[in-house]
Design a protein around this motif. Structure first.
Motif, PDB file in Angstrom:
ATOM      1  N   GLU A  32       0.763  -1.206  -0.043  1.00 38.13           N
ATOM      2  CA  GLU A  32      -0.069   0.090   0.027  1.00 38.13           C
ATOM      3  C   GLU A  32       0.816   1.299  -0.108  1.00 38.13           C
ATOM      4  OE1 GLU A  32      -2.656   0.052   3.416  1.00 38.13           O
ATOM      5  OE2 GLU A  32      -3.369  -1.708   2.864  1.00 38.13           O
ATOM      6  N   ALA A  33       2.138   0.942   0.857  1.00 37.83           N
ATOM      7  CA  ALA A  33       2.844   2.380   0.659  1.00 37.83           C
ATOM      8  C   ALA A  33       3.537   2.600  -0.738  1.00 37.83           C
ATOM      9  CB  ALA A  33       3.902   2.050   2.002  1.00 37.83           C
ATOM     10  N   GLY A  34       3.538   1.678  -1.404  1.00 40.54           N
ATOM     11  CA  GLY A  34       4.154   1.957  -2.969  1.00 40.54           C
ATOM     12  C   GLY A  34       5.343   0.906  -3.173  1.00 40.54           C
ATOM     13  N   ALA A  35       5.864   0.097  -2.032  1.00 40.19           N
ATOM     14  CA  ALA A  35       6.847  -0.761  -2.494  1.00 40.19           C
ATOM     15  C   ALA A  35       6.119  -1.838  -3.452  1.00 40.19           C
ATOM     16  CB  ALA A  35       7.199  -1.411  -1.115  1.00 40.19           C
ATOM     17  N   GLU A  36       7.256  -2.395  -4.088  1.00 36.74           N
ATOM     18  CA  GLU A  36       7.065  -3.608  -4.684  1.00 36.74           C
ATOM     19  C   GLU A  36       7.438  -5.058  -3.845  1.00 36.74           C
ATOM     20  OE1 GLU A  36       8.961  -3.527  -8.796  1.00 36.74           O
ATOM     21  OE2 GLU A  36       8.777  -5.962  -8.762  1.00 36.74           O
ATOM     22  N   VAL A  37       6.308  -5.791  -3.894  1.00 39.10           N
ATOM     23  CA  VAL A  37       6.828  -6.867  -3.009  1.00 39.10           C
ATOM     24  C   VAL A  37       6.830  -8.215  -4.191  1.00 39.10           C
ATOM     25  CG1 VAL A  37       6.458  -8.374  -1.074  1.00 39.10           C
ATOM     26  CG2 VAL A  37       5.877  -5.968  -1.174  1.00 39.10           C
ATOM     27  N   ARG A  38       7.984  -9.031  -4.058  1.00 36.97           N
ATOM     28  CA  ARG A  38       7.816 -10.188  -5.131  1.00 36.97           C
ATOM     29  C   ARG A  38       7.811 -11.287  -4.309  1.00 36.97           C
ATOM     30  NH1 ARG A  38      11.654  -9.348 -10.354  1.00 36.97           N
ATOM     31  NH2 ARG A  38      11.180  -7.132 -10.619  1.00 36.97           N
ATOM     32  N   GLU A  39       6.725 -12.011  -4.045  1.00 31.54           N
ATOM     33  CA  GLU A  39       6.875 -13.187  -3.216  1.00 31.54           C
ATOM     34  C   GLU A  39       7.309 -14.679  -4.361  1.00 31.54           C
ATOM     35  OE1 GLU A  39       2.886 -13.747  -1.563  1.00 31.54           O
ATOM     36  OE2 GLU A  39       2.483 -11.697  -1.596  1.00 31.54           O
ATOM     37  N   GLY A  40       7.839 -15.839  -3.393  1.00 31.36           N
ATOM     38  CA  GLY A  40       8.400 -16.772  -4.329  1.00 31.36           C
ATOM     39  C   GLY A  40       9.486 -16.490  -5.036  1.00 31.36           C
ATOM     40  N   PHE A  41      10.270 -15.284  -4.596  1.00 32.00           N
ATOM     41  CA  PHE A  41      11.453 -15.025  -5.284  1.00 32.00           C
ATOM     42  C   PHE A  41      12.624 -15.489  -4.296  1.00 32.00           C
ATOM     43  CE2 PHE A  41      15.178 -12.458  -6.342  1.00 32.00           C
ATOM     44  CZ  PHE A  41      14.932 -12.327  -7.634  1.00 32.00           C
ATOM     45  N   HIS A  42      13.396 -16.189  -4.722  1.00 32.37           N
ATOM     46  CA  HIS A  42      14.491 -17.098  -3.878  1.00 32.37           C
ATOM     47  C   HIS A  42      15.689 -16.366  -4.327  1.00 32.37           C
ATOM     48  CE1 HIS A  42      15.967 -20.766  -1.507  1.00 32.37           C
ATOM     49  NE2 HIS A  42      17.116 -19.964  -1.895  1.00 32.37           N
ATOM     50  N   VAL A  43      16.476 -15.535  -3.372  1.00 36.17           N
ATOM     51  CA  VAL A  43      17.764 -14.921  -3.763  1.00 36.17           C
ATOM     52  C   VAL A  43      18.849 -15.942  -3.617  1.00 36.17           C
ATOM     53  CG1 VAL A  43      19.376 -13.080  -2.946  1.00 36.17           C
ATOM     54  CG2 VAL A  43      16.924 -12.863  -2.773  1.00 36.17           C
ATOM     55  N   ALA A  44      19.983 -16.021  -4.591  1.00 30.44           N
ATOM     56  CA  ALA A  44      20.679 -16.863  -4.594  1.00 30.44           C
ATOM     57  C   ALA A  44      22.265 -16.369  -4.313  1.00 30.44           C
ATOM     58  CB  ALA A  44      20.885 -17.703  -6.041  1.00 30.44           C
ATOM     59  N   GLY A  45      22.290 -15.086  -4.399  1.00 30.06           N
ATOM     60  CA  GLY A  45      23.680 -14.342  -4.085  1.00 30.06           C
ATOM     61  C   GLY A  45      23.361 -12.932  -4.533  1.00 30.06           C
ATOM     62  N   LEU A  46      24.623 -12.198  -4.434  1.00 30.68           N
ATOM     63  CA  LEU A  46      24.333 -10.748  -4.382  1.00 30.68           C
ATOM     64  C   LEU A  46      25.294 -10.228  -5.720  1.00 30.68           C
ATOM     65  CD1 LEU A  46      25.286  -9.748  -0.748  1.00 30.68           C
ATOM     66  CD2 LEU A  46      23.105  -9.862  -1.761  1.00 30.68           C
ATOM     67  N   VAL A  47      24.822  -9.100  -6.189  1.00 26.39           N
ATOM     68  CA  VAL A  47      25.649  -8.600  -7.207  1.00 26.39           C
ATOM     69  C   VAL A  47      26.555  -7.360  -6.727  1.00 26.39           C
ATOM     70  CG1 VAL A  47      25.208  -7.096  -9.173  1.00 26.39           C
ATOM     71  CG2 VAL A  47      23.642  -8.809  -8.744  1.00 26.39           C
ATOM     72  N   TRP A  48      27.788  -7.400  -7.050  1.00 28.08           N
ATOM     73  CA  TRP A  48      28.971  -6.471  -6.639  1.00 28.08           C
ATOM     74  C   TRP A  48      29.217  -5.595  -7.536  1.00 28.08           C
ATOM     75  CZ3 TRP A  48      30.344  -7.128  -1.360  1.00 28.08           C
ATOM     76  CH2 TRP A  48      29.872  -8.128  -0.782  1.00 28.08           C
ATOM     77  N   ASP A  49      29.682  -4.305  -7.269  1.00 26.43           N
ATOM     78  CA  ASP A  49      30.526  -3.459  -8.330  1.00 26.43           C
ATOM     79  C   ASP A  49      31.944  -2.718  -7.276  1.00 26.43           C
ATOM     80  OD1 ASP A  49      29.623  -1.313  -6.561  1.00 26.43           O
ATOM     81  OD2 ASP A  49      28.284  -0.616  -8.213  1.00 26.43           O
TER      82      ASP A  49
END
Ligand SMILES: Cc1cc2nc3c(=O)[nH]c(=O)nc-3n(C[C@H](O)[C@H](O)[C@H](O)COP(=O)(O)OP(=O)(O)OC[C@H]3O[C@@H](n4cnc5c(N)ncnc54)[C@H](O)[C@@H]3O)c2cc1C
Length: 415
Positions: free
Chosen positions: A109-126
């Protein structure tokens, strides 16, 4: 491109996403779970946490879901019974299916996008540090800030190699389940809830609906055991018991038998629970670490259990997660640099107290005398309960100990 990506969307993650989105940031929260869903956790939210929910405009949703209020608690330590009202606010014990879904809905409701069922496997680096996340399916999503609100086995904490500041080996095995038809503790009978509680400093303006027939929250400490019984949604009573972790091999042979035998050591609680009916399976865990991790670094922050997890014996985790969310939203939105310091200052004292209590040893010597001194005076009892409620700083309570002991000694002199 998002401003912030939050990994995990239960109390720490959904609340962080909601608060940042309310401040106008572009936020993505992801969780491998789908909501509403349960998680392995009982669910007393301490009064400082429910006060936050009220301020965020979410308390009415908890009440609309039929979540009963607990204004008073009875803490029976064997030789001493502390009984009183929380000094500031009211405790609620909503099922996680209820609480977590409310928070996820509020983040959207506040405007955030929420993706359910999304499994994070790692991070992206710079070259600056963490710059995004990588899903199990290979999707890469980028943001200058990634928040790990992904629980006690946080992938974000592992990937950034967050240094461990404190680590106390797991101390307890915990089991819990839900019963219907459990009579309230008989001491609750003549007592009706007071008028809606009106907050005082620092929660000025707070108002919780705790009127009507009320039930005490019940807590018991016995040598080698801790027990809690709290009313929750659908007229059920959540009953929890903990034993030392080295008893796990015997405990697991007959969890219900050991749990009920433990309740039999707690006044008439065993009798009242046996007269009711268990309506869900028993859940048992020894996955109860006590770990504090560094909570911020280049492009990343940790919130909730990901940054600091402790034994549930003092029921602090959900309140901590909500408090971290608030601190973190201020930090990110206002460009502050002191999240680590403020998180540690707020949580390390209760971390120490909790790991001590999780040893499940009876109070002895001066501690036993102190508990008796606290039990004698309503104001001292409220102050003691306020430490767990999150409304009285541990330091403030410690400062009042000499006065409590002197009052106790004077009582002896007069007696
Ligand atoms: C037996 C028990 C009893 C408890 N009782 C209480 C109590 O009475 N009161 C209290 O305040 N606290 C209690 N706690 C503690 C409470 O459960 C936690 O402190 C609280 O859930 C922490 O919230 P969180 O948002 O930090 O993490 P979590 O609630 O653990 O949420 C983390 C989320 O991250 C998601 N996630 C993890 N990894 C990934 C990934 N790689 N990709 C995508 N998503 C991911 C998970 O799916 C999960 O939804 C108890 C805990 C236990 C085990």
């Amino acid at each position: 491109m998002y401003d912030v990506i939050v990994v995990g969307a239960r109390p720490a993650g959904a609340a962080t996403a909601m608060l940042l989105a309310r401040r106008g940031l572009r936020v993505l929260a992801v969780d491998r779970a789908r909501f509403p869903s349960d998680t392995l956790s009982t669910h007393q939210i301490q009064p400082s946490g429910t006060e936050r929910l009220r301020r965020w405009g979410l308390l009415d949703r908890l009440l609309a879901a039929g979540t009963p209020a607990t204004e008073r608690v009875r803490f029976d330590l064997g030789g001493t019974v502390l009984q009183g009202r929380f000094p500031e606010g009211v405790l609620y014990s909503p099922r996680r299916t209820v609480l977590d879904a409310i928070l996820v809905g509020a983040a959207r409701e506040a405007g955030a996008e929420v993706r359910e069922g999304f499994h994070v496997a790692g991070l992206v680096w710079d070259d600056r540090g963490v710059a995004g996340i990588r899903g199990r399916d290979g999707t890469e999503l980028r943001a200058p800030v990634v928040v790990g609100a992904d629980g006690k086995h946080s992938l974000v904490a592992k990937e950034v190699a967050a240094p461990v500041q404190r680590n106390v080996a797991p101390r307890t095995v915990a089991s819990y389940a839900y019963w219907e038809g459990v009579e309230p503790w008989k001491g609750s009978e003549p007592w009706k809830g007071s008028e809606p509680w009106k907050g005082s400093e620092p929660w000025k303006g707070g108002e919780h609906r705790a009127g009507g027939e009320q039930r005490h929250g019940e807590l018991y400490h016995r040598p080698g055991r801790a027990v809690a019984a709290f009313p929750t949604n659908d007229g059920l009573t959540m009953v929890y018991a903990a034993a030392p972790i080295d008893k796990f091999s015997t405990w697991r042979t007959d969890v219900e038998g050991h749990l009920l035998a433990t309740l039999d050591r707690c006044g008439d609680l065993g009798e009242r629970v046996r007269a009711g009916r268990r309506v869900e399976r028993l859940r048992t865990t020894v996955d109860l670490p006590n770990v504090v991790r560094r909570a911020q670094g280049p492009g990343w922050f940790l919130a909730g259990d990901a940054g600091l997890v402790m034994d549930p014996v003092t029921a602090q985790g959900i309140g901590n997660a909500l408090a971290d969310a608030e601190l973190l939203a201020e930090t990110i939105a206002e460009g502050r640099t002191d999240y680590q310091r403020r998180r540690d200052a707020a949580r390390l004292p209760i971390f120490g107290l909790t790991t001590g209590l999780a040893a499940l040893r009876p109070a002895k010597g001066l501690n036993a005398v102190l508990l008796k001194a606290i039990a004698r005076r309503e104001a001292s009892t409220e102050q003691f309960l306020g430490v767990f409620a999150g409304t009285v700083p541990v330091r403030t309570f410690r400062r009042s100990i000499p006065r409590m002991l002197v009052q106790r000694a004077r009582g002896w002199a007069v007696a």
